[in-house]
Design a protein around this motif. Structure first.
Motif, short mmCIF file in Angstrom:
data_model
loop_
_atom_site.label_atom_id
_atom_site.label_comp_id
_atom_site.label_asym_id
_atom_site.label_seq_id
_atom_site.Cartn_x
_atom_site.Cartn_y
_atom_site.Cartn_z
N ARG A 147 6.10 18.08 -58.00
CA ARG A 147 7.13 19.12 -58.07
C ARG A 147 8.52 18.49 -58.03
O ARG A 147 9.42 18.87 -58.77
CB ARG A 147 6.94 20.12 -56.92
N VAL A 148 8.71 17.52 -57.16
CA VAL A 148 10.00 16.84 -57.04
C VAL A 148 10.29 16.04 -58.32
O VAL A 148 11.42 16.03 -58.81
CB VAL A 148 10.04 15.94 -55.79
N ASP A 149 9.26 15.41 -58.87
CA ASP A 149 9.42 14.68 -60.13
C ASP A 149 9.86 15.63 -61.23
O ASP A 149 10.74 15.32 -62.04
CB ASP A 149 8.12 13.98 -60.49
N ALA A 150 9.27 16.83 -61.27
CA ALA A 150 9.60 17.80 -62.32
C ALA A 150 11.05 18.25 -62.20
O ALA A 150 11.82 18.18 -63.17
CB ALA A 150 8.65 18.99 -62.25
N TYR A 151 11.47 18.71 -61.01
CA TYR A 151 12.85 19.20 -60.94
C TYR A 151 13.85 18.06 -60.95
O TYR A 151 14.99 18.23 -61.39
CB TYR A 151 13.07 20.21 -59.82
N GLY A 152 13.45 16.87 -60.54
CA GLY A 152 14.33 15.71 -60.65
C GLY A 152 14.57 15.32 -62.09
O GLY A 152 15.68 14.93 -62.47
N THR A 153 13.55 15.44 -62.92
CA THR A 153 13.70 15.12 -64.34
C THR A 153 14.54 16.19 -65.04
O THR A 153 15.32 15.88 -65.95
CB THR A 153 12.32 14.94 -65.00
N VAL A 154 14.41 17.44 -64.63
CA VAL A 154 15.29 18.50 -65.14
C VAL A 154 16.74 18.18 -64.78
O VAL A 154 17.64 18.33 -65.62
CB VAL A 154 14.86 19.88 -64.58
N ASP A 155 16.97 17.71 -63.57
CA ASP A 155 18.32 17.32 -63.15
C ASP A 155 18.84 16.16 -64.00
O ASP A 155 20.01 16.13 -64.39
CB ASP A 155 18.30 16.94 -61.66
N GLU A 156 17.97 15.22 -64.32
CA GLU A 156 18.35 14.09 -65.18
C GLU A 156 18.75 14.58 -66.58
O GLU A 156 19.73 14.12 -67.16
CB GLU A 156 17.19 13.10 -65.26
N CYS A 157 18.00 15.54 -67.10
CA CYS A 157 18.34 16.13 -68.39
C CYS A 157 19.71 16.80 -68.32
O CYS A 157 20.54 16.64 -69.23
CB CYS A 157 17.26 17.14 -68.80
N ASN A 158 19.96 17.51 -67.25
CA ASN A 158 21.24 18.18 -67.07
C ASN A 158 22.38 17.17 -67.05
O ASN A 158 23.43 17.38 -67.67
CB ASN A 158 21.21 19.00 -65.77
N ALA A 159 22.18 16.05 -66.36
CA ALA A 159 23.21 15.01 -66.31
C ALA A 159 23.46 14.42 -67.70
O ALA A 159 24.61 14.16 -68.08
CB ALA A 159 22.80 13.91 -65.33
N ALA A 160 22.39 14.22 -68.47
CA ALA A 160 22.55 13.69 -69.83
C ALA A 160 23.33 14.66 -70.71
O ALA A 160 24.15 14.24 -71.54
CB ALA A 160 21.18 13.39 -70.44
N ILE A 161 23.11 15.95 -70.52
CA ILE A 161 23.90 16.94 -71.26
C ILE A 161 25.36 16.86 -70.84
O ILE A 161 26.26 16.99 -71.67
CB ILE A 161 23.32 18.35 -71.06
N GLY A 162 25.61 16.61 -69.55
CA GLY A 162 26.99 16.43 -69.09
C GLY A 162 27.67 15.26 -69.77
O GLY A 162 28.86 15.33 -70.13
N VAL A 163 26.94 14.17 -69.98
CA VAL A 163 27.50 13.02 -70.69
C VAL A 163 27.79 13.39 -72.15
O VAL A 163 28.83 13.03 -72.70
CB VAL A 163 26.55 11.80 -70.60
N ALA A 164 26.89 14.16 -72.76
CA ALA A 164 27.13 14.61 -74.14
C ALA A 164 28.37 15.49 -74.21
O ALA A 164 29.17 15.37 -75.15
CB ALA A 164 25.90 15.36 -74.66
N ARG A 165 28.55 16.34 -73.22
CA ARG A 165 29.75 17.20 -73.20
C ARG A 165 31.01 16.35 -73.08
O ARG A 165 32.03 16.65 -73.70
CB ARG A 165 29.67 18.20 -72.06
N ALA A 166 30.95 15.30 -72.28
CA ALA A 166 32.11 14.41 -72.15
C ALA A 166 32.41 13.74 -73.48
O ALA A 166 33.57 13.58 -73.86
CB ALA A 166 31.86 13.38 -71.05
N ALA A 167 31.37 13.36 -74.22
CA ALA A 167 31.56 12.75 -75.54
C ALA A 167 32.16 13.76 -76.51
O ALA A 167 32.97 13.41 -77.36
CB ALA A 167 30.23 12.20 -76.07
N LEU A 168 31.77 15.02 -76.39
CA LEU A 168 32.32 16.07 -77.26
C LEU A 168 33.81 16.29 -77.00
O LEU A 168 34.53 16.69 -77.90
CB LEU A 168 31.58 17.39 -77.05
N ALA A 169 34.25 16.03 -75.77
CA ALA A 169 35.66 16.24 -75.44
C ALA A 169 36.56 15.36 -76.30
O ALA A 169 37.69 15.73 -76.62
CB ALA A 169 35.90 15.97 -73.96
N ALA A 170 36.03 14.19 -76.69
CA ALA A 170 36.81 13.28 -77.53
C ALA A 170 36.83 13.72 -78.99
O ALA A 170 37.74 13.36 -79.73
CB ALA A 170 36.23 11.87 -77.44
N ALA A 171 35.84 14.50 -79.40
CA ALA A 171 35.76 14.98 -80.78
C ALA A 171 35.19 16.41 -80.75
O ALA A 171 34.01 16.62 -80.97
CB ALA A 171 34.85 14.08 -81.61
#
Length: 188
Positions: A27-51
């Motif tokens: 269960r912890v692995d599952a929601y931890g991986t969801v959190d990791e996905c969320n963080a990766a989307i945050g990085v993508a959003r930061a990249a979008l800020a430049a373009a």
């Protein structure tokens, strides 16, 4: 309130509702991986800020909010009424996002590699993390009862992230990166 509690020092963590489980529980692995996905989307959003690419940032912000619901759903094994749960509406919103984004893209005629713009590459990375989260949820569901909408949401989200990666490229005027299949015969 301090950020460190020391309650996890022995390798356990608390789920919502107070149950303590090992930090490597499915269960912890599952929601931890969801959190990791969320963080990766945050990085993508930061990249979008430049373009900036139209409404992609707003769409991704809404997806990040929904991923917190997914994490809360997974982290709460009991039927706590105060926890939001993933439902059909969240899945339908992803499907609407996919349909709208695909309407502005050229039809895909071959496999593509993750790449193009930095934002698109980051969205492809988020997609692969989402797929891993989905696999974790499938494994968890074999042994424990979970909201079945969570797995459906993650399946749809990975498709959505793929389409949004292509959208980020298209809006930046950068082509998707084709896979050069070594077994593909050249056109005559």
């Amino acid at each position: 309130m301090k950020i460190y509690t020391k309650t996890g020092d022995a390798g356990e963590t608390g789920l919502w509702g107070g149950l303590r489980v090992p930090k490597d529980a499915a269960r912890v692995d599952a929601y931890g991986t969801v959190d990791e996905c969320n963080a990766a989307i945050g990085v993508a959003r930061a990249a979008l800020a430049a373009a900036p690419a139209g409404n992609l940032d707003a769409l991704l912000a809404a997806i990040q909010d929904q991923l917190f619901v997914v994490g809360a759903d997974l982290a709460t094994p009991d039927e706590a009424a105060y926890i939001p749960r993933v439902d059909d509406t969240a899945i339908q919103q992803l499907e609407q996002t996919i349909d709208a984004a695909e309407a502005e893209l050229e039809q895909l005629r071959q496999f593509i590699l993750p790449g193009g713009t930095l934002a698109a590459a980051q969205l492809h990375l988020a997609r692969t993390i989402c797929r891993r989260a989905e696999r974790c949820v499938v494994a968890l569901a074999r042994d424990e009862e979970i909201n079945p909408q969570v797995g459906i949401f993650l399946n749809r989200l990975s498709d959505c992230l793929f389409v949004l990666a292509r959208t980020a490229n298209a809006r930046a005027g950068v082509p998707d990166v084709p896979w050069n299949n070594p077994r593909q015969q050249p056109a005559p």
